[in-house]
Design a protein around this motif. Structure first.
Motif, PDB file in Angstrom:
ATOM      1  N   PHE A  37       0.936  -1.038   0.049  1.00  0.00           N
ATOM      2  CA  PHE A  37      -0.119   0.047  -0.013  1.00  0.00           C
ATOM      3  C   PHE A  37       0.878   1.108  -0.176  1.00  0.00           C
ATOM      4  O   PHE A  37       0.757   2.292  -0.606  1.00  0.00           O
ATOM      5  CB  PHE A  37      -0.920  -0.210   1.334  1.00  0.00           C
ATOM      6  CG  PHE A  37      -2.026   1.168   1.348  1.00  0.00           C
ATOM      7  CD1 PHE A  37      -2.955   1.208   0.585  1.00  0.00           C
ATOM      8  CD2 PHE A  37      -1.588   2.328   2.150  1.00  0.00           C
ATOM      9  CE1 PHE A  37      -3.941   2.297   0.980  1.00  0.00           C
ATOM     10  CE2 PHE A  37      -2.229   3.430   2.559  1.00  0.00           C
ATOM     11  CZ  PHE A  37      -3.387   3.516   1.739  1.00  0.00           C
ATOM     12  N   ARG A  44      -3.043   3.720  -3.256  1.00  0.00           N
ATOM     13  CA  ARG A  44      -3.190   4.531  -2.067  1.00  0.00           C
ATOM     14  C   ARG A  44      -4.210   5.416  -2.393  1.00  0.00           C
ATOM     15  O   ARG A  44      -5.024   5.746  -1.665  1.00  0.00           O
ATOM     16  CB  ARG A  44      -1.858   5.110  -1.711  1.00  0.00           C
ATOM     17  CG  ARG A  44      -1.596   5.396  -0.411  1.00  0.00           C
ATOM     18  CD  ARG A  44      -0.265   5.798   0.112  1.00  0.00           C
ATOM     19  NE  ARG A  44       0.328   6.870  -0.441  1.00  0.00           N
ATOM     20  CZ  ARG A  44       1.461   6.739  -1.001  1.00  0.00           C
ATOM     21  NH1 ARG A  44       2.163   5.588  -1.018  1.00  0.00           N
ATOM     22  NH2 ARG A  44       2.093   7.984  -1.602  1.00  0.00           N
ATOM     23  N   LEU A  47      -7.556   3.813  -2.855  1.00  0.00           N
ATOM     24  CA  LEU A  47      -8.383   3.306  -1.556  1.00  0.00           C
ATOM     25  C   LEU A  47      -8.860   4.560  -0.733  1.00  0.00           C
ATOM     26  O   LEU A  47      -9.657   4.406   0.019  1.00  0.00           O
ATOM     27  CB  LEU A  47      -7.507   2.430  -0.885  1.00  0.00           C
ATOM     28  CG  LEU A  47      -7.296   1.147  -1.452  1.00  0.00           C
ATOM     29  CD1 LEU A  47      -6.399   0.154  -0.871  1.00  0.00           C
ATOM     30  CD2 LEU A  47      -8.718   0.370  -1.898  1.00  0.00           C
ATOM     31  N   ALA A  48      -8.191   5.714  -0.851  1.00  0.00           N
ATOM     32  CA  ALA A  48      -8.388   6.653  -0.032  1.00  0.00           C
ATOM     33  C   ALA A  48      -9.046   7.677  -0.695  1.00  0.00           C
ATOM     34  O   ALA A  48      -9.744   8.846   0.223  1.00  0.00           O
ATOM     35  CB  ALA A  48      -7.212   7.686   0.351  1.00  0.00           C
ATOM     36  N   ARG A  57     -14.091   0.083  -4.064  1.00  0.00           N
ATOM     37  CA  ARG A  57     -12.845   0.021  -3.320  1.00  0.00           C
ATOM     38  C   ARG A  57     -12.862  -1.686  -2.763  1.00  0.00           C
ATOM     39  O   ARG A  57     -11.572  -2.048  -2.773  1.00  0.00           O
ATOM     40  CB  ARG A  57     -12.602   1.186  -2.192  1.00  0.00           C
ATOM     41  CG  ARG A  57     -12.501   2.245  -3.004  1.00  0.00           C
ATOM     42  CD  ARG A  57     -12.165   3.493  -1.848  1.00  0.00           C
ATOM     43  NE  ARG A  57     -13.453   4.031  -1.651  1.00  0.00           N
ATOM     44  CZ  ARG A  57     -13.544   4.893  -0.495  1.00  0.00           C
ATOM     45  NH1 ARG A  57     -12.543   5.257   0.330  1.00  0.00           N
ATOM     46  NH2 ARG A  57     -14.893   5.382  -0.270  1.00  0.00           N
ATOM     47  N   ILE A  61      -9.886  -4.429  -3.127  1.00  0.00           N
ATOM     48  CA  ILE A  61      -9.059  -5.342  -2.159  1.00  0.00           C
ATOM     49  C   ILE A  61      -9.405  -6.806  -2.270  1.00  0.00           C
ATOM     50  O   ILE A  61      -8.484  -7.443  -2.475  1.00  0.00           O
ATOM     51  CB  ILE A  61      -9.553  -4.989  -0.759  1.00  0.00           C
ATOM     52  CG1 ILE A  61      -9.183  -3.323  -0.482  1.00  0.00           C
ATOM     53  CG2 ILE A  61      -8.843  -5.502   0.108  1.00  0.00           C
ATOM     54  CD1 ILE A  61      -9.928  -2.635   0.516  1.00  0.00           C
ATOM     55  N   SER A  78     -10.773  -4.432   4.558  1.00  0.00           N
ATOM     56  CA  SER A  78     -12.048  -3.684   4.277  1.00  0.00           C
ATOM     57  C   SER A  78     -12.616  -2.942   5.163  1.00  0.00           C
ATOM     58  O   SER A  78     -13.107  -1.762   4.954  1.00  0.00           O
ATOM     59  CB  SER A  78     -13.037  -4.876   3.749  1.00  0.00           C
ATOM     60  OG  SER A  78     -12.384  -5.643   2.670  1.00  0.00           O
ATOM     61  N   VAL A  81     -10.637   0.351   5.250  1.00  0.00           N
ATOM     62  CA  VAL A  81     -11.046   1.259   4.076  1.00  0.00           C
ATOM     63  C   VAL A  81     -12.500   1.659   4.182  1.00  0.00           C
ATOM     64  O   VAL A  81     -12.560   3.069   4.058  1.00  0.00           O
ATOM     65  CB  VAL A  81     -10.768   0.434   2.822  1.00  0.00           C
ATOM     66  CG1 VAL A  81     -11.393   1.047   1.492  1.00  0.00           C
ATOM     67  CG2 VAL A  81      -9.175   0.159   2.958  1.00  0.00           C
ATOM     68  N   SER A  82     -13.152   0.750   4.463  1.00  0.00           N
ATOM     69  CA  SER A  82     -14.744   1.461   4.489  1.00  0.00           C
ATOM     70  C   SER A  82     -15.163   2.456   5.631  1.00  0.00           C
ATOM     71  O   SER A  82     -16.048   3.390   5.478  1.00  0.00           O
ATOM     72  CB  SER A  82     -15.914   0.249   4.639  1.00  0.00           C
ATOM     73  OG  SER A  82     -15.453  -0.522   5.876  1.00  0.00           O
ATOM     74  N   ALA A  86      -8.155   4.683   5.080  1.00  0.00           N
ATOM     75  CA  ALA A  86      -7.332   3.931   4.360  1.00  0.00           C
ATOM     76  C   ALA A  86      -5.921   4.534   4.399  1.00  0.00           C
ATOM     77  O   ALA A  86      -4.952   3.988   4.419  1.00  0.00           O
ATOM     78  CB  ALA A  86      -7.771   4.187   2.931  1.00  0.00           C
ATOM     79  N   LEU A  89      -3.885   3.476   7.273  1.00  0.00           N
ATOM     80  CA  LEU A  89      -3.481   2.127   7.238  1.00  0.00           C
ATOM     81  C   LEU A  89      -2.048   1.637   7.782  1.00  0.00           C
ATOM     82  O   LEU A  89      -2.031   0.659   8.450  1.00  0.00           O
ATOM     83  CB  LEU A  89      -4.081   1.323   5.629  1.00  0.00           C
ATOM     84  CG  LEU A  89      -3.984  -0.295   5.728  1.00  0.00           C
ATOM     85  CD1 LEU A  89      -5.098  -0.765   6.733  1.00  0.00           C
ATOM     86  CD2 LEU A  89      -4.408  -0.622   4.446  1.00  0.00           C
TER      87      LEU A  89
END
Lengths: 176, 235
Positions: A37, A44, A47-48, A57, A61, A78, A81-82, A86, A89
């Motif tokens: 990541f 990066r 996901l952000a 997203r 993953i 997950s 991120v959700s 992110a 992380l």
């Protein structure tokens, strides 16, 4: 270094992994994903990016980790991120690894090297660090081509730099 | 005035007796002769004998000769002396009593006036001298003041010139130093830049050489060496 939400997430991840009984595997997988990541700018930013739908997203993953990591690891990533964390992380994974190693009364030694270390080398390095610092450590290897050769070990705030990069930098300094 | 009036009156009053003494030779001879005839004849009738007799009388001849004698040029007649002396005395008294005091008063007044005028002139002269000396003093003051001002201005100008000169010299020296320092700095910067450039090129080349020479065996050896280094670092 780690503020309270990051520690909170790390604790949550640790609890889940411990409950699932595959802490060691999850730890390695999370560490590996965090390295990927950090190294991958596109991953990066995607996901952000809040404008990208969460489902997409999460799908990304799932595609990345499919067959490479356990379902627990995928679920935990997950979740982070959700939750829109992110960007945090790597810090969350670091805190998680520290927490995990701490649960075994060990510190984490992050070793940056141009190539992966063999099992034997890891074992010897662990012993060497114990001899040198008196700490029980778990070695986590990060592949970093910019090191060129040799390795850099970080244990907390301590750094043991034996890289070719450092030698070259020293040479550069001596030229000035 | 009064004295002159009195003297005139006295001359008129005593004119008669004065002129009696001043008779001519002829009248004197006639008078003496007639008188001698009267004495001789005893009567009013005069005869030629009488005349002849008288004319030969020596006494009468002496009297007649006396008429021919000139009056004394020095000594006047006695009456004239008396009258003249009296008049002189009267006039003298009047003059002493009236004339002299008046003249003296007038003289005194004039003297006083002249003295006052002289005093006034002296005062005026003194005043003028005072004013002159004042003016001279003021002039001298003015000269001194002007000389002082000129001297002051000269000193100020000198000071200003010196200051400006010193400032200019200081500025020039400063600029020169700054220029020299700039040149030195630029030189040093150029050398540093050049050195960095050269070292960058050399290090880039070295890095590429290292990268190409680091195969898997070399990497493994480096890791082993690193582990040994960690072991020995504090062990």
């Amino acid at each position: 270094m780690a503020d309270s939400p990051i520690v909170g997430y790390a604790d949550a991840l640790f609890s889940v992994a411990e409950a699932e009984g595959n802490l060691s595997a999850v730890e390695d997988e999370l560490f590996g994903f965090a390295q990927t990541f950090q190294a991958n700018e596109e991953l990066r930013s995607t996901l952000a990016d809040a404008s990208v739908p969460v489902a997409r997203r999460l799908q990304l993953i799932e595609d990345l980790l499919d067959g490479k990591a356990s379902a627990t690891t995928a679920s935990l990533i997950s979740m982070v991120v959700s939750a829109g964390r992110a960007n945090d992380l790597p810090a969350i994974v670091d805190a998680f690894v520290d927490r995990s190693a701490g649960s075994r009364n060990k510190a984490v030694a992050t070793v940056r090297s141009a190539i992966d270390l063999t099992g034997e080398q890891r074992q010897r390095l662990t012993e060497a660090i114990k001899t040198s610092t008196g700490k029980e450590v778990e070695v986590k290897v990060v592949i970093d081509p910019s090191v060129l050769g040799g390795a850099i070990t970080e244990i907390g705030d301590d750094i043991i730099d034996g890289s070719v990069r450092r030698r070259l930098n020293q040479l550069r300094e001596s030229f000035r | 005035m009064v004295a002159s009036l009195v003297s005139l009156m006295s001359i008129v009053a005593f004119a008669g007796p004065a002129s009696a003494s001043g008779e001519s030779v002829g009248s004197c001879v006639a008078e003496k002769f007639e008188e001698s005839l009267h004495h001789h004849g005893e009567s009013d009738h005069v005869t030629s004998d009488d005349i002849h007799h008288v004319a030969h009388d020596e006494a009468v001849q002496d009297e007649l000769e006396a008429c021919l004698e000139a009056p004394s040029p020095i000594l006047p007649e006695l009456t004239e002396i008396i009258w003249g002396g009296a008049a002189f005395l009267i006039l003298l008294v009047i003059m002493v009593k009236k004339g002299f005091p008046a003249v003296k008063g007038a003289m005194d007044a004039r003297s006083e006036k002249i003295r006052a005028d002289l005093d006034a002139a002296e005062q005026a002269k003194t005043d003028a001298q005072t004013v002159q000396s004042d003016y001279e003093a003021q002039l001298a003051d003015a000269k001194t003041e002007s000389a002082r001002i000129i001297e002051e201005a000269r000193v100020t100008a000198d000071q200003l010139r010196t200051d400006l000169s010193a400032q200019a010299e200081a500025s020039i020296a400063e600029m020169r130093e700054k220029a020299a320092a700039d040149v030195e700095a630029q030189k040093a910067q150029a050398i540093a830049d050049l050195r960095a450039e050269v070292s960058g090129i050399a290090l880039g080349a070295a890095e590429r050489v290292v990268q190409s020479s680091l195969d898997a065996d070399a990497q493994a050896r480096l890791i082993d060496a690193y582990i040994d280094e960690v072991t020995g670092s504090n062990g």
